[in-house]
Each structure stands twice: as structure tokens, then as C-alpha cells.
Write a protein that holds these residues in place. Structure first.
Motif, PDB file in Angstrom:
ATOM      1  N   ASP A   1       0.806  -1.223   0.000  1.00  0.00           N
ATOM      2  CA  ASP A   1       0.000   0.000   0.000  1.00  0.00           C
ATOM      3  C   ASP A   1       0.839   1.273   0.000  1.00  0.00           C
ATOM      4  O   ASP A   1       0.316   2.362  -0.156  1.00  0.00           O
ATOM      5  N   PHE A   2       2.145   1.127   0.170  1.00  0.00           N
ATOM      6  CA  PHE A   2       2.997   2.292   0.378  1.00  0.00           C
ATOM      7  C   PHE A   2       3.047   3.195  -0.849  1.00  0.00           C
ATOM      8  O   PHE A   2       2.887   4.414  -0.757  1.00  0.00           O
ATOM      9  N   GLU A   3       3.259   2.593  -2.016  1.00  0.00           N
ATOM     10  CA  GLU A   3       3.420   3.386  -3.233  1.00  0.00           C
ATOM     11  C   GLU A   3       2.154   4.141  -3.595  1.00  0.00           C
ATOM     12  O   GLU A   3       2.198   5.183  -4.256  1.00  0.00           O
ATOM     13  N   GLU A   4       1.007   3.622  -3.159  1.00  0.00           N
ATOM     14  CA  GLU A   4      -0.269   4.270  -3.452  1.00  0.00           C
ATOM     15  C   GLU A   4      -0.545   5.449  -2.520  1.00  0.00           C
ATOM     16  O   GLU A   4      -1.571   6.114  -2.645  1.00  0.00           O
ATOM     17  N   GLY A   5       0.350   5.683  -1.580  1.00  0.00           N
ATOM     18  CA  GLY A   5       0.192   6.811  -0.664  1.00  0.00           C
ATOM     19  C   GLY A   5      -0.784   6.557   0.456  1.00  0.00           C
ATOM     20  O   GLY A   5      -1.268   7.500   1.087  1.00  0.00           O
ATOM     21  N   ASN A   6      -1.085   5.283   0.727  1.00  0.00           N
ATOM     22  CA  ASN A   6      -2.053   4.944   1.767  1.00  0.00           C
ATOM     23  C   ASN A   6      -1.434   4.789   3.147  1.00  0.00           C
ATOM     24  O   ASN A   6      -2.155   4.552   4.117  1.00  0.00           O
ATOM     25  N   ILE A   7      -0.122   4.885   3.239  1.00  0.00           N
ATOM     26  CA  ILE A   7       0.555   4.686   4.518  1.00  0.00           C
ATOM     27  C   ILE A   7       1.358   5.936   4.864  1.00  0.00           C
ATOM     28  O   ILE A   7       2.281   6.305   4.133  1.00  0.00           O
ATOM     29  N   PRO A   8       1.032   6.589   5.974  1.00  0.00           N
ATOM     30  CA  PRO A   8       1.742   7.829   6.341  1.00  0.00           C
ATOM     31  C   PRO A   8       3.158   7.561   6.839  1.00  0.00           C
ATOM     32  O   PRO A   8       3.443   6.517   7.439  1.00  0.00           O
ATOM     33  N   VAL A   9       4.030   8.517   6.584  1.00  0.00           N
ATOM     34  CA  VAL A   9       5.413   8.459   7.059  1.00  0.00           C
ATOM     35  C   VAL A   9       5.714   9.745   7.812  1.00  0.00           C
ATOM     36  O   VAL A   9       5.485  10.843   7.301  1.00  0.00           O
ATOM     37  N   LEU A  10       6.232   9.598   9.018  1.00  0.00           N
ATOM     38  CA  LEU A  10       6.677  10.745   9.810  1.00  0.00           C
ATOM     39  C   LEU A  10       8.198  10.720   9.870  1.00  0.00           C
ATOM     40  O   LEU A  10       8.792   9.692  10.207  1.00  0.00           O
ATOM     41  N   ILE A  11       8.823  11.837   9.523  1.00  0.00           N
ATOM     42  CA  ILE A  11      10.276  11.943   9.599  1.00  0.00           C
ATOM     43  C   ILE A  11      10.655  12.499  10.973  1.00  0.00           C
ATOM     44  O   ILE A  11      10.150  13.546  11.386  1.00  0.00           O
ATOM     45  N   VAL A  12      11.539  11.798  11.666  1.00  0.00           N
ATOM     46  CA  VAL A  12      11.926  12.198  13.022  1.00  0.00           C
ATOM     47  C   VAL A  12      13.437  12.414  13.074  1.00  0.00           C
ATOM     48  O   VAL A  12      14.223  11.510  12.781  1.00  0.00           O
ATOM     49  N   GLY A  13      13.827  13.635  13.430  1.00  0.00           N
ATOM     50  CA  GLY A  13      15.233  13.960  13.620  1.00  0.00           C
ATOM     51  C   GLY A  13      15.595  13.854  15.088  1.00  0.00           C
ATOM     52  O   GLY A  13      15.127  14.649  15.905  1.00  0.00           O
ATOM     53  N   ASN A  14      16.416  12.868  15.429  1.00  0.00           N
ATOM     54  CA  ASN A  14      16.781  12.631  16.819  1.00  0.00           C
ATOM     55  C   ASN A  14      18.092  13.351  17.177  1.00  0.00           C
ATOM     56  O   ASN A  14      18.847  13.769  16.306  1.00  0.00           O
ATOM     57  N   LYS A  15      18.336  13.482  18.470  1.00  0.00           N
ATOM     58  CA  LYS A  15      19.551  14.077  19.046  1.00  0.00           C
ATOM     59  C   LYS A  15      19.596  15.598  18.864  1.00  0.00           C
ATOM     60  O   LYS A  15      20.661  16.206  18.811  1.00  0.00           O
ATOM     61  N   HIS A  16      18.393  16.198  18.763  1.00  0.00           N
ATOM     62  CA  HIS A  16      18.301  17.653  18.675  1.00  0.00           C
ATOM     63  C   HIS A  16      18.671  18.278  20.017  1.00  0.00           C
ATOM     64  O   HIS A  16      18.275  17.791  21.074  1.00  0.00           O
ATOM     65  N   GLN A  17      19.450  19.348  19.968  1.00  0.00           N
ATOM     66  CA  GLN A  17      19.835  20.064  21.179  1.00  0.00           C
ATOM     67  C   GLN A  17      19.285  21.490  21.129  1.00  0.00           C
ATOM     68  O   GLN A  17      19.465  22.186  20.121  1.00  0.00           O
ATOM     69  N   LYS A  18      18.630  21.880  22.187  1.00  0.00           N
ATOM     70  CA  LYS A  18      18.059  23.221  22.259  1.00  0.00           C
ATOM     71  C   LYS A  18      19.161  24.261  22.162  1.00  0.00           C
ATOM     72  O   LYS A  18      20.229  24.114  22.755  1.00  0.00           O
ATOM     73  N   HIS A  19      18.904  25.299  21.374  1.00  0.00           N
ATOM     74  CA  HIS A  19      19.828  26.417  21.170  1.00  0.00           C
ATOM     75  C   HIS A  19      21.083  26.027  20.386  1.00  0.00           C
ATOM     76  O   HIS A  19      22.043  26.804  20.342  1.00  0.00           O
ATOM     77  N   VAL A  20      21.077  24.831  19.795  1.00  0.00           N
ATOM     78  CA  VAL A  20      22.200  24.399  18.950  1.00  0.00           C
ATOM     79  C   VAL A  20      21.646  24.091  17.562  1.00  0.00           C
ATOM     80  O   VAL A  20      20.692  23.338  17.422  1.00  0.00           O
ATOM     81  N   GLU A  21      22.237  24.680  16.540  1.00  0.00           N
ATOM     82  CA  GLU A  21      21.735  24.501  15.184  1.00  0.00           C
ATOM     83  C   GLU A  21      22.032  23.090  14.682  1.00  0.00           C
ATOM     84  O   GLU A  21      23.164  22.607  14.774  1.00  0.00           O
ATOM     85  N   ASP A  22      21.011  22.429  14.149  1.00  0.00           N
ATOM     86  CA  ASP A  22      21.186  21.086  13.614  1.00  0.00           C
ATOM     87  C   ASP A  22      22.026  21.123  12.352  1.00  0.00           C
ATOM     88  O   ASP A  22      21.929  22.056  11.541  1.00  0.00           O
ATOM     89  N   GLU A  23      22.826  20.080  12.153  1.00  0.00           N
ATOM     90  CA  GLU A  23      23.607  19.976  10.925  1.00  0.00           C
ATOM     91  C   GLU A  23      22.692  19.815   9.716  1.00  0.00           C
ATOM     92  O   GLU A  23      22.965  20.340   8.637  1.00  0.00           O
ATOM     93  N   VAL A  24      21.602  19.064   9.907  1.00  0.00           N
ATOM     94  CA  VAL A  24      20.606  18.916   8.847  1.00  0.00           C
ATOM     95  C   VAL A  24      19.627  20.081   8.976  1.00  0.00           C
ATOM     96  O   VAL A  24      18.829  20.125   9.917  1.00  0.00           O
ATOM     97  N   ARG A  25      19.668  21.015   8.051  1.00  0.00           N
ATOM     98  CA  ARG A  25      18.840  22.225   8.132  1.00  0.00           C
ATOM     99  C   ARG A  25      17.358  21.907   7.944  1.00  0.00           C
ATOM    100  O   ARG A  25      16.992  21.011   7.174  1.00  0.00           O
ATOM    101  N   THR A  26      16.526  22.694   8.632  1.00  0.00           N
ATOM    102  CA  THR A  26      15.080  22.506   8.569  1.00  0.00           C
ATOM    103  C   THR A  26      14.566  22.571   7.138  1.00  0.00           C
ATOM    104  O   THR A  26      13.692  21.779   6.727  1.00  0.00           O
ATOM    105  N   GLU A  27      15.083  23.507   6.355  1.00  0.00           N
ATOM    106  CA  GLU A  27      14.624  23.680   4.974  1.00  0.00           C
ATOM    107  C   GLU A  27      14.874  22.426   4.144  1.00  0.00           C
ATOM    108  O   GLU A  27      14.070  22.055   3.294  1.00  0.00           O
ATOM    109  N   ARG A  28      15.992  21.781   4.400  1.00  0.00           N
ATOM    110  CA  ARG A  28      16.332  20.557   3.669  1.00  0.00           C
ATOM    111  C   ARG A  28      15.369  19.426   4.008  1.00  0.00           C
ATOM    112  O   ARG A  28      14.941  18.679   3.124  1.00  0.00           O
ATOM    113  N   VAL A  29      15.030  19.302   5.286  1.00  0.00           N
ATOM    114  CA  VAL A  29      14.103  18.260   5.718  1.00  0.00           C
ATOM    115  C   VAL A  29      12.702  18.542   5.175  1.00  0.00           C
ATOM    116  O   VAL A  29      12.017  17.638   4.675  1.00  0.00           O
ATOM    117  N   ARG A  30      12.286  19.801   5.251  1.00  0.00           N
ATOM    118  CA  ARG A  30      10.961  20.157   4.762  1.00  0.00           C
ATOM    119  C   ARG A  30      10.822  19.857   3.268  1.00  0.00           C
ATOM    120  O   ARG A  30       9.793  19.351   2.817  1.00  0.00           O
TER     121      ARG A  30
END
Length: 202
Positions: A108-137
Motif C-alpha cells: 500500500d505504500f506506493e499508493e500513498g495509503n501509509i503515512p510516514v513521519l520523519i523524526v530527527g533525533n539528538k536535537h539540542q536546544k539552542h544548537v543549530e542542527d547539521e541537517v537544516r530545517t529547509e532541507r528536511v521540509r
């Protein structure tokens, strides 16, 4: 004594490179309910009056040898792709590989029937992530995924939110499907959202 609400069984799977924190994320969510002898965890939660038995699959290190079996994907109704926010050149750039795996093994995945949530782990408050938000979005929009969220298993930030977000979306899709059946006037119990559904009422 009033009737007990029917239990909705929902199966979700974690995917991502070795070392991004999938098992730690799961342990934090399960808390005292975590079973150390199993890579399949179950937790009963309530969402808007609906009793949900959430079944969560963890790769348990199988990704190290590229040996995740096809059976891992069977019956899954939502995926959580996990990457390390401070590992842009590997764990994030490898996310399309996990997307391809889902396309290959989940009907069912290719038909778009299964949702996917992207989770970025090891985030630190007040520290900029190496993977930029714009890139993930951009990645989320390109693949029409549900959303993305940053978490910190070290600081217990957004742990519950990432699991509840995917559960709520699965419930929403089930309700949409049931409303569609009601509108077309069918009561065929064999018609379910997804051919290999693990969203069942008990």
C-alpha cells in the motif's frame, strides 16, 4: 455498567540507520512497559475516546547487515523514519533508501495509503542542527510524507508527540475511509483501508 470502547489495533514500524536512536526512542516512549526480550512492543493508549493498542516494530540492529526481512513490513500502517540531526551525510541522505524498501515490500505504500513521519533525533536546544530545517521540509514535501519533528531522547523532548502524531493520522485515514463507505452505501466488511490492514477493531 457501560460498554467498553472497541480496541483499535494499529501497527507502526521504525526505520533508519544504525545508531540514530530508534531503540532508545522506543524505550523512552514505552517507559516501564518496554519488554527487553522483544523487538515488537505494545502499548494501550486513548486518543479522543478511542482505545488504541499500538504495536511498534523495531529493527533491533538488523539494518547493520541489510537483513531486515520482508515480514517486518507486513501489516504496518505507519512508518517513522529516524535520522540523526547531526549526521547529514549519512543517516539523513540514507532516508530515500528506507523509502525504497517500503515501496518494495509494502503493497500500500506506493499508493500513498501509509503515512510516514520523519523524526530527527539528538536535537539540542539552542544548537543549530547539521541537517537544516529547509532541507528536511523539502524532502517531506517531495515525497508527500506526513510531517517531520525533531526529538531528543537525552532530554525527553517530543518523544510521545512523534508516536501520537502518526497514530492520529492513521485514525484520521480510517475515519475518512469509513465515511467514504457510508456515503457510497456499502457495508462490506472486507473493504479496509489498505490490503494488508493491521488496523482492526476487537
Amino acid at each position: 455498567m457501560g460498554m467498553q470502547p472497541l480496541e483499535l489495533r494499529i501497527q507502526v514500524a521504525l526505520l533508519g540507520d544504525l545508531g540514530v536512536g530508534k531503540t532508545t526512542l522506543l524505550k523512552k516512549f514505552m517507559n516501564e512497559d518496554y519488554k527487553h526480550t522483544s523487538d515488537i512492543q505494545e502499548k494501550v493508549i486513548m486518543r479522543n475516546g478511542q482505545k488504541v493498542r499500538l504495536i511498534i516494530r523495531d529493527t533491533a540492529g538488523l539494518e547493520k547487515h541489510n537483513s531486515i526481512p520482508q515480514s517486518y513490513y507486513k501489516g504496518v500502517k505507519g512508518f517513522i523514519f529516524v535520522y540523526d540531526v547531526n549526521n547529514a551525510n549519512n543517516s539523513f541522505t540514507n532516508l530515500p533508501k528506507w523509502n525504497d524498501e517500503c515501496n518494495r515490500y509494502c503493497s500500500d505504500f506506493e499508493e500513498g495509503n501509509i503515512p510516514v513521519l520523519i523524526v530527527g533525533n539528538k536535537h539540542q536546544k539552542h544548537v543549530e542542527d547539521e541537517v537544516r530545517t529547509e532541507r528536511v521540509r523539502h524532502f517531506v514535501e517531495e515525497h508527500e510524507f506526513l510531517d517531520f519533528i525533531t526529538v531528543s531522547t537525552a532530554n525527553n523532548t517530543n518523544i510521545d508527540e512523534c508516536f501520537l502524531r502518526i497514530v492520529d493520522e492513521i485514525i484520521r485515514s480510517i475515519e475518512t475511509f469509513e465515511n467514504h463507505l457510508s456515503n457510497i452505501g456499502t457495508t462490506d466488511s472486507n473493504l479496509e483501508p489498505g490490503r494488508n490492514s493491521c488496523c482492526t477493531l476487537n
